[in-house]
Design an enzyme around this catalytic site. Structure first.
Site, PDB file in Angstrom:
ATOM      1  N   CYS A 130       0.825  -1.216   0.000  1.00 26.65           N
ATOM      2  CA  CYS A 130       0.000   0.000   0.000  1.00 26.65           C
ATOM      3  C   CYS A 130       0.855   1.260   0.000  1.00 26.65           C
ATOM      4  O   CYS A 130       0.562   2.214  -0.731  1.00 26.65           O
ATOM      5  CB  CYS A 130      -0.946   0.005   1.197  1.00 26.65           C
ATOM      6  SG  CYS A 130      -2.246  -1.239   1.096  1.00 26.65           S
ATOM      7  N   HIS A 133       2.262   1.639  -3.515  1.00 25.52           N
ATOM      8  CA  HIS A 133       1.176   1.952  -4.447  1.00 25.52           C
ATOM      9  C   HIS A 133       0.788   3.428  -4.332  1.00 25.52           C
ATOM     10  O   HIS A 133       0.676   4.137  -5.342  1.00 25.52           O
ATOM     11  CB  HIS A 133      -0.019   1.043  -4.125  1.00 25.52           C
ATOM     12  CG  HIS A 133      -1.249   1.308  -4.914  1.00 25.52           C
ATOM     13  ND1 HIS A 133      -1.659   0.491  -5.942  1.00 25.52           N
ATOM     14  CD2 HIS A 133      -2.175   2.294  -4.830  1.00 25.52           C
ATOM     15  CE1 HIS A 133      -2.787   0.972  -6.446  1.00 25.52           C
ATOM     16  NE2 HIS A 133      -3.125   2.069  -5.784  1.00 25.52           N
ATOM     17  N   GLU A 134       0.576   3.905  -3.115  1.00 27.66           N
ATOM     18  CA  GLU A 134       0.118   5.286  -2.929  1.00 27.66           C
ATOM     19  C   GLU A 134       1.228   6.299  -3.201  1.00 27.66           C
ATOM     20  O   GLU A 134       0.962   7.380  -3.733  1.00 27.66           O
ATOM     21  CB  GLU A 134      -0.481   5.480  -1.532  1.00 27.66           C
ATOM     22  CG  GLU A 134      -1.646   4.569  -1.194  1.00 27.66           C
ATOM     23  CD  GLU A 134      -2.839   4.606  -2.150  1.00 27.66           C
ATOM     24  OE1 GLU A 134      -2.860   5.410  -3.102  1.00 27.66           O
ATOM     25  OE2 GLU A 134      -3.771   3.802  -1.939  1.00 27.66           O
ATOM     26  N   ILE A 135       2.470   5.973  -2.878  1.00 29.73           N
ATOM     27  CA  ILE A 135       3.575   6.886  -3.208  1.00 29.73           C
ATOM     28  C   ILE A 135       3.753   6.959  -4.717  1.00 29.73           C
ATOM     29  O   ILE A 135       4.003   8.042  -5.266  1.00 29.73           O
ATOM     30  CB  ILE A 135       4.863   6.486  -2.460  1.00 29.73           C
ATOM     31  CG1 ILE A 135       4.684   6.781  -0.961  1.00 29.73           C
ATOM     32  CG2 ILE A 135       6.078   7.240  -3.014  1.00 29.73           C
ATOM     33  CD1 ILE A 135       5.782   6.242  -0.074  1.00 29.73           C
TER      34      ILE A 135
END
Length: 164
Positions: A130, A133-135
């Site tokens: 996660c 993915h978000e970075i």
């Protein structure tokens, strides 16, 4: 707290790098609260400010509702192990489709909290996936770009069918 409109793929804002947060104030807290409400309503386990059309480096994750949300301001990966894992990924901006993406199994993250204090955190497994993915999203890399061209094209076709 407000549920905000989620930007949908292929909106070009999802492929633009987000700006660093420089002001730690009530407006930032409101943004984090809105992101949490929006993510829960989607539903999802992670969301960034660009997902709601705001070019700021803000991430909200909530893998376990009982444990509560984690908020990351200006996160960056400062270390990643060599070992890789594969995990199903998707996006609140592309609902209804998922695919397996390869990521580092363990990472170390540097970020700021809502007060601007620098923090570090190590993560592995789903949490590490996660974070990466978000970075990526904050850097303007939409998750489907991590797929092979063939898998990406198939996934986009499935998504387009769902949108009809």
């Amino acid at each position: 707290m407000t549920v905000r409109l989620i930007v949908k793929y292929p909106d070009p804002r999802l492929r633009a790098a987000a700006e660093p947060v420089t002001t730690f104030d009530e407006g930032l807290r409101k943004l984090a609260d809105d992101l949490l409400d929006t993510m829960r309503a989607a539903p999802g386990i992670g969301i960034t400010a660009p997902h709601i059309g705001i070019s700021k480096r803000v991430v909200v994750l909530e893998l376990d509702r009982a444990a509560g949300p984690k908020i990351y301001i200006n996160p960056e990966i400062v270390w990643a192990c060599e070992e890789k894992i594969r995990h199903q990924e998707g996006s609140v901006s592309m609902p209804g489709v998922v695919d397996e993406v390869e990521r580092h199994a363990r990472i170390r993250l540097r970020y700021q909290d809502l007060d601007g204090n620098e923090q570090t955190e190590e993560s592995d497994g789903l949490l590490a996936v996660c974070h990466q993915h978000e970075i990526d999203q904050l850097d303007g890399i939409f998750w489907v770009q991590r797929l092979s061209r063939l898998r990406r094209e198939r996934l986009i076709k499935r998504y387009e069918k769902l949108q009809r």
